[in-house]
Design a protein around this motif. Structure first.
Motif, short mmCIF file in Angstrom:
data_model
loop_
_atom_site.label_atom_id
_atom_site.label_comp_id
_atom_site.label_asym_id
_atom_site.label_seq_id
_atom_site.Cartn_x
_atom_site.Cartn_y
_atom_site.Cartn_z
N VAL A 179 -6.22 6.63 -2.25
CA VAL A 179 -5.76 7.25 -1.01
C VAL A 179 -6.51 8.56 -0.80
O VAL A 179 -6.92 9.21 -1.76
CB VAL A 179 -4.24 7.50 -1.02
N GLU A 180 -6.68 8.91 0.45
CA GLU A 180 -7.37 10.15 0.81
C GLU A 180 -6.35 11.09 1.44
O GLU A 180 -5.63 10.71 2.37
CB GLU A 180 -8.51 9.85 1.78
N MET A 186 0.84 -1.20 0.00
CA MET A 186 0.00 0.00 0.00
C MET A 186 0.87 1.25 0.00
O MET A 186 1.94 1.29 0.60
CB MET A 186 -0.90 0.01 1.24
N THR A 187 0.39 2.28 -0.69
CA THR A 187 1.11 3.56 -0.73
C THR A 187 0.85 4.33 0.55
O THR A 187 -0.30 4.55 0.94
CB THR A 187 0.65 4.40 -1.94
N ASP A 188 1.91 4.75 1.21
CA ASP A 188 1.80 5.47 2.47
C ASP A 188 2.16 6.93 2.23
O ASP A 188 3.31 7.25 1.91
CB ASP A 188 2.74 4.85 3.51
N VAL A 189 1.17 7.81 2.34
CA VAL A 189 1.39 9.23 2.10
C VAL A 189 0.92 10.01 3.32
O VAL A 189 -0.23 9.86 3.75
CB VAL A 189 0.63 9.73 0.85
N VAL A 190 1.78 10.83 3.86
CA VAL A 190 1.43 11.66 5.02
C VAL A 190 1.10 13.06 4.53
O VAL A 190 1.89 13.69 3.83
CB VAL A 190 2.60 11.71 6.03
N ALA A 191 -0.08 13.55 4.88
CA ALA A 191 -0.50 14.90 4.48
C ALA A 191 -1.33 15.52 5.58
O ALA A 191 -2.07 14.83 6.28
CB ALA A 191 -1.29 14.84 3.18
N THR A 242 -10.09 17.82 1.23
CA THR A 242 -9.88 16.37 1.18
C THR A 242 -9.89 15.95 -0.27
O THR A 242 -10.87 16.18 -0.99
CB THR A 242 -10.99 15.62 1.93
N ALA A 243 -8.78 15.35 -0.71
CA ALA A 243 -8.66 14.88 -2.09
C ALA A 243 -8.63 13.36 -2.10
O ALA A 243 -7.91 12.74 -1.32
CB ALA A 243 -7.39 15.43 -2.73
N SER A 292 -1.32 8.58 -11.27
CA SER A 292 -2.32 8.91 -10.25
C SER A 292 -3.19 10.07 -10.72
O SER A 292 -2.72 10.97 -11.43
CB SER A 292 -1.63 9.30 -8.93
N GLU A 293 -4.44 10.05 -10.30
CA GLU A 293 -5.38 11.10 -10.68
C GLU A 293 -6.27 11.47 -9.50
O GLU A 293 -6.68 10.59 -8.74
CB GLU A 293 -6.25 10.66 -11.85
N VAL A 294 -6.56 12.76 -9.37
CA VAL A 294 -7.51 13.22 -8.37
C VAL A 294 -8.92 12.92 -8.87
O VAL A 294 -9.32 13.37 -9.94
CB VAL A 294 -7.34 14.72 -8.09
N GLU A 295 -9.66 12.15 -8.09
CA GLU A 295 -11.02 11.79 -8.49
C GLU A 295 -12.05 12.75 -7.92
O GLU A 295 -13.03 13.09 -8.58
CB GLU A 295 -11.34 10.36 -8.06
N THR A 296 -11.82 13.17 -6.67
CA THR A 296 -12.74 14.14 -6.05
C THR A 296 -11.94 15.09 -5.17
O THR A 296 -10.87 14.74 -4.66
CB THR A 296 -13.80 13.44 -5.17
#
Length: 424
Positions: free
Chosen positions: A183-184, A1-6, A96-97, A83-87
């Motif tokens: 991912v959110e 899984m991709t782990d992204v901290v934001a 929240t993206a 990757s693409e932003v869906e919402t």
């Protein structure tokens, strides 16, 4: 899984072309955390597909290499390719993206040795070369791709070729079980730098792009002239592979036309003027059919130099239509609006200077974001913490796109600074 901290002090940059990379670098080098989302398998955007810049006729690879090195060295930037932003929901300082990440089927163990590409036989249209060539089912998108990592075409999954690619990898970098992820991300500001796409020449029916092999677009012509491109840098007729010695450039192909693109894309005139220098170097003659040449400020001298080239002819006319002459030669028909003389002139190759249209999918934007009639995001001060850089905001050349991106980075920094201040 991709782990992204934001967090809400993170800046989200959507699009990894020259505008997106500039925005991300400017913000990250000011100490801000940045997540860069790019739908392609690499960053760099359409400038990676250019042979030369105008007006200096220098190569994009130099500046690209510098920006890529800066990006790799900066720990404040997280890059998500494919990757693409869906919402996107929320408000300034609290967005929240939802981001969809497509599988690459190659992990970060990849050393770009090329063994997987040599092992497979499947070939697919090469999007990087606008379909003028093929790439293997396991491929590196282009020679300077960042990340420097191979991609497995999804059409290969489940085939014997995919298993051959996996077996050939000496470092166990191919993972055929990779799956799509979502991912959110919580972010404080968003910069759309989604760039542009060439107008679809198939829609311009009178010019026969969909019917005549020797009618191509300006972006295809650009790849053709690159020594690393589909023809090894030679200007060849698609119909028979013969070297071309007589080229017609049609300006405003689909632009400034209420039936297609209403706006002027600002780069097409200069792109064609630049491309006549390619033709001259190949000992070919060029004829430019134009409404008017828009070469202002620092571009005027370049225009005058092209006018002085005895191998280049200018005809003031909006070409009415193209028919097929002898030997698959396109025949241009119209009226010279300076002398009002009708013409029906054959050329070996026709290049359509197609305009820009924004790449952004406006359906992913919050409903209150301003978008103009041409599909560009308006930086009108009403979009909260959402900004548009480069060709997401207007039709711009590289220089102006970079300036726009720097301005957007500063605006996004101000937003997340206010968030930090309010929480401090």
């Amino acid at each position: 899984m991709t782990d992204v901290v934001a967090t809400n002090e993170t800046i989200l940059v959507v699009g990894g072309g020259v505008s997106g990379m500039t925005t991300a670098l400017e913000a990250a080098e000011a100490g801000k955390q940045v997540i860069l989302v790019e739908k392609r398998a690499y960053v760099g955007g359409r400038i990676t597909q250019l042979y030369k810049y105008f007006p200096k006729l220098c190569f994009p690879t130099c500046g690209l290499e510098i920006n890529q090195r800066r990006t790799k060295m900066n720990p404040n930037i997280t890059i998500l390719t494919m990757s693409e932003v869906e919402t996107l929901t929320g408000e300034e300082g609290n967005y929240t993206a939802t981001v969809k990440i497509s599988p690459r089927y190659v992990n970060d163990k990849c050393t770009s040795c090329g063994a997987c590409g040599e092992a497979v036989e499947s070939e697919f249209d090469d999007e990087y070369n606008y379909g003028l060539s093929k790439h293997k089912g396991a491929y590196l998108p282009h020679r300077m791709a960042l990340p420097e990592r191979y991609v497995i075409d999804p059409a290969m999954i489940g085939t014997d070729d995919a298993e051959k690619a996996k077996a050939a990898c000496p470092v166990d970098a191919i993972d055929l079980d990779m799956a799509e992820e979502t991912v959110e991300l919580k972010v404080g500001a968003v910069v759309y730098a989604t760039g542009w796409r060439p107008f679809d020449a198939n829609k311009i029916q009178p010019y026969g792009y969909d019917r005549y092999k020797n009618v191509i677009t300006s972006v295809e012509f650009e790849r053709m002239n690159d020594p690393t491109g589909p023809t090894g840098g030679k200007i060849l007729r698609p119909s028979d592979g013969a070297e071309v010695k007589d080229i017609a450039f049609i300006q405003c192909a689909g632009s400034r036309d209420r039936n297609y693109l209403k706006h002027c894309s600002r780069i097409c005139c200069m792109a064609s003027l630049k491309q006549t220098t390619y033709a001259t170097a190949a000992e070919a003659k060029s004829t430019i059919y134009y409404i008017d040449i828009r070469a202002i400020d620092r571009f005027e001298d370049f225009y005058k130099n092209v006018q002085a080239d005895e191998n280049v002819t200018f005809i003031k006319s909006k070409v009415a239509n193209i028919t097929l002459g002898e030997n698959d030669n396109p025949t241009l028909q119209g009226v010279d609006t300076e002398g009002y003389n009708r013409y029906a002139t054959e050329h070996e190759l026709v290049v359509l200077a197609v305009g820009m249209e924004p790449s952004i999918d406006t359906s992913t934007l919050p409903g209150d974001v301003s978008v103009n009639e041409h599909g560009y995001i308006e930086n009108d001060g009403t979009n909260g913490g959402i900004f548009a850089a480069g060709c997401a905001s207007d039709a711009l050349d590289v220089n102006r796109a970079v300036q726009s991106a720097t301005a957007c980075a500063l605006k996004a920094i101000q937003v997340v600074n206010r968030v930090a201040g309010s929480e401090g």
